[in-house]
Design a protein around this motif. Structure first.
Motif, PDB file in Angstrom:
ATOM      1  N   SER A  33     -28.110  -7.633   0.714  1.00 14.77           N
ATOM      2  CA  SER A  33     -26.812  -7.254   0.152  1.00 14.77           C
ATOM      3  C   SER A  33     -26.964  -6.195  -0.927  1.00 14.77           C
ATOM      4  CB  SER A  33     -26.109  -8.485  -0.422  1.00 14.77           C
ATOM      5  OG  SER A  33     -24.893  -8.115  -1.053  1.00 14.77           O
ATOM      6  N   HIS A 157     -13.056 -14.522  -6.495  1.00 13.07           N
ATOM      7  CA  HIS A 157     -13.002 -14.153  -5.079  1.00 13.07           C
ATOM      8  C   HIS A 157     -14.432 -14.043  -4.595  1.00 13.07           C
ATOM      9  CE1 HIS A 157     -11.400 -12.609  -1.332  1.00 13.07           C
ATOM     10  NE2 HIS A 157     -12.382 -11.723  -1.349  1.00 13.07           N
ATOM     11  N   LEU A 159     -17.555 -13.454  -2.185  1.00  6.79           N
ATOM     12  CA  LEU A 159     -17.836 -12.468  -1.136  1.00  6.79           C
ATOM     13  C   LEU A 159     -17.886 -13.096   0.245  1.00  6.79           C
ATOM     14  CD1 LEU A 159     -20.632 -10.520  -3.057  1.00  6.79           C
ATOM     15  CD2 LEU A 159     -18.369  -9.621  -2.452  1.00  6.79           C
ATOM     16  N   CYS A 160     -18.204 -14.383   0.306  1.00  9.33           N
ATOM     17  CA  CYS A 160     -18.318 -15.066   1.595  1.00  9.33           C
ATOM     18  C   CYS A 160     -17.207 -16.092   1.797  1.00  9.33           C
ATOM     19  CB  CYS A 160     -19.679 -15.752   1.692  1.00  9.33           C
ATOM     20  SG  CYS A 160     -20.044 -16.478   3.302  1.00  9.33           S
ATOM     21  N   GLY A 162     -14.255 -16.403   0.077  1.00  9.90           N
ATOM     22  CA  GLY A 162     -12.884 -16.003  -0.232  1.00  9.90           C
ATOM     23  C   GLY A 162     -12.431 -16.549  -1.572  1.00  9.90           C
ATOM     24  N   SER A 291     -23.534  -6.527   6.197  1.00 12.51           N
ATOM     25  CA  SER A 291     -22.100  -6.471   5.889  1.00 12.51           C
ATOM     26  C   SER A 291     -21.586  -7.877   5.626  1.00 12.51           C
ATOM     27  CB  SER A 291     -21.334  -5.848   7.056  1.00 12.51           C
ATOM     28  OG  SER A 291     -19.943  -6.043   6.897  1.00 12.51           O
ATOM     29  N   TRP A 292     -20.903  -8.056   4.503  1.00 12.19           N
ATOM     30  CA  TRP A 292     -20.304  -9.358   4.221  1.00 12.19           C
ATOM     31  C   TRP A 292     -19.212  -9.693   5.242  1.00 12.19           C
ATOM     32  CZ3 TRP A 292     -22.212 -13.014   1.257  1.00 12.19           C
ATOM     33  CH2 TRP A 292     -23.125 -12.667   0.251  1.00 12.19           C
ATOM     34  N   GLU A 293     -18.574  -8.664   5.802  1.00 10.81           N
ATOM     35  CA  GLU A 293     -17.518  -8.904   6.788  1.00 10.81           C
ATOM     36  C   GLU A 293     -18.073  -9.527   8.075  1.00 10.81           C
ATOM     37  OE1 GLU A 293     -17.761  -6.060   4.968  1.00 10.81           O
ATOM     38  OE2 GLU A 293     -16.097  -6.729   3.689  1.00 10.81           O
ATOM     39  N   LYS A 294     -19.316  -9.179   8.422  1.00 11.73           N
ATOM     40  CA  LYS A 294     -19.925  -9.722   9.642  1.00 11.73           C
ATOM     41  C   LYS A 294     -20.469 -11.138   9.447  1.00 11.73           C
ATOM     42  CE  LYS A 294     -21.727  -5.258  11.346  1.00 11.73           C
ATOM     43  NZ  LYS A 294     -23.000  -4.554  11.651  1.00 11.73           N
ATOM     44  N   ARG A 296     -21.287 -14.895   8.984  1.00 12.02           N
ATOM     45  CA  ARG A 296     -20.596 -16.131   9.341  1.00 12.02           C
ATOM     46  C   ARG A 296     -20.139 -16.868   8.086  1.00 12.02           C
ATOM     47  NH1 ARG A 296     -21.692 -17.867  14.573  1.00 12.02           N
ATOM     48  NH2 ARG A 296     -21.077 -19.955  13.970  1.00 12.02           N
ATOM     49  N   ARG A 297     -19.017 -17.562   8.187  1.00 11.72           N
ATOM     50  CA  ARG A 297     -18.496 -18.354   7.074  1.00 11.72           C
ATOM     51  C   ARG A 297     -18.816 -19.836   7.213  1.00 11.72           C
ATOM     52  NH1 ARG A 297     -18.191 -13.193   5.957  1.00 11.72           N
ATOM     53  NH2 ARG A 297     -16.481 -12.580   4.588  1.00 11.72           N
ATOM     54  N   LYS A 315     -16.864 -18.633  14.697  1.00 15.12           N
ATOM     55  CA  LYS A 315     -16.726 -17.895  13.449  1.00 15.12           C
ATOM     56  C   LYS A 315     -15.333 -18.085  12.887  1.00 15.12           C
ATOM     57  CE  LYS A 315     -19.787 -13.910  13.100  1.00 15.12           C
ATOM     58  NZ  LYS A 315     -19.808 -12.454  12.971  1.00 15.12           N
TER      59      LYS A 315
END
Length: 316
Positions: A33, A157, A159-160, A162, A291-294, A296-297, A315
């Motif tokens: 990151s 907030h 990064l992973c 929310g 990417s944090w968007e990619k 998994r949560r 996901k």
């Protein structure tokens, strides 16, 4: 300008045994990151509990990180050597009138009569907050020390994960910053260590998310800026167990005997959703696609490192 400053990340393992797969995942994500944005990386050994930690494990940690291709720009002194530093910040809290001695025993804190949240976590009710000097003296033993918390909601907030919030008074209560034996606890030590090292991004396991508001509170009291937080999904075994140092078949000794660094990095990156297909990849290459968007949560079972049925969930 503040926004133009390069990020500073960190990895802060406890040298109490060989790194396991969960530690590796946290280190890799934290490193990728911050390196993906040209930032610097700090290594710190969190060895407050000197009865459980050892220098040989710290040496193995460094060797394993180097084998993985994870370098660092600075290694700060281990926590066991920083008691005098923590003393100064403890005194700062005392000067603000926010500390008080606590004589509660472990059994009292965890008794069925104590307030608990739905997950079983106890909320300290302030039992010792207003003891008189005579009442304190009557215990005849050294106390732990707690910091008073306000009735306030702390928001971040992640990064992973929310948006997350917590009211410290309602969901935590006054918390310990120094144990009765004089050892400083994680919450104070990590706040001071990250603050003095200029850490701007804290990436670690999701199990530590609830501790972030306590650290944010201490950061404000001690004059440190809030870092960004990224709390990662946990790695799970196929039977649903959380991976730990007890899983010796997945510690770095076993992993290094049966795969290359590139295969291990690629396996974790694929399991985490950062790669579209299973492939070997170096840590440096991963930093270019992180990417944090990619990411998994939900919790992750790295199926390619286990035999048997996948335990991935969709996901979110």
């Amino acid at each position: 300008m503040e926004s133009l400053k390069k990020p500073v990340g960190r990895f802060a393992p406890t040298p109490s045994g060989r790194m396991h797969l969960g530690n590796v995942f946290a280190a890799l994500m934290a490193w990728a990151s911050v390196r993906s944005r040209g930032g610097s990386f700090v290594l710190r050994m969190e060895d407050l509990d000197t009865q459980r930690t050892a220098k040989e494990y710290a040496d193995l940690l460094r060797e394993d990180l180097e084998w993985l291709g994870l370098d660092w720009d600075l290694e700060t002194p281990p926590q066991s050597q920083r008691s005098e530093v923590y003393d100064r910040y403890f005194a700062c809290l005392a000067e603000k009138g926010l500390l008080y001695p606590c004589y509660c025993t472990r059994s009292q804190l965890h008794s069925v009569n104590a307030p608990h949240l739905s997950d079983g976590t106890y909320v300290y009710p302030g039992t010792c907050r207003n003891l008189t000097a005579a009442e304190q003296a009557a215990f005849g033993r050294d106390p732990a020390w707690r910091v008073m918390v306000p009735d306030k909601i702390w928001k971040l907030h992640d990064l992973c994960r929310g948006d997350y919030q917590q009211n410290l008074a309602a969901e935590c209560g006054d918390f310990v910053v120094r144990r009765a034996d004089g050892v400083y606890v994680y919450q104070l030590a990590v706040t001071v260590d990250d603050g003095e090292a200029g850490v701007t991004e804290v990436v670690r396991g999701m199990d530590l998310l609830s501790s972030a508001p306590r650290q944010m509170y201490l950061q404000e009291l001690l004059g440190f800026s809030h870092p960004e937080y990224g709390h990662l999904p946990l790695l799970m075994a196929p039977d649903g167990r959380r991976l730990s140092k007890r899983d010796r078949d997945l510690d770095m000794g076993a992993l290094r005997r049966r795969m290359t660094p590139e295969k291990l990095v690629g396996s974790l990156a694929y399991s985490a959703g950062l790669l579209e297909k299973q492939e070997s990849i170096s840590a440096a290459e991963l930093a270019t696609v992180f990417s944090w968007e990619k990411l998994r949560r939900d919790n992750i079972c790295p199926e390619n490192l286990f035999s048997g049925k996948s335990c991935f969930s969709p996901k979110i």
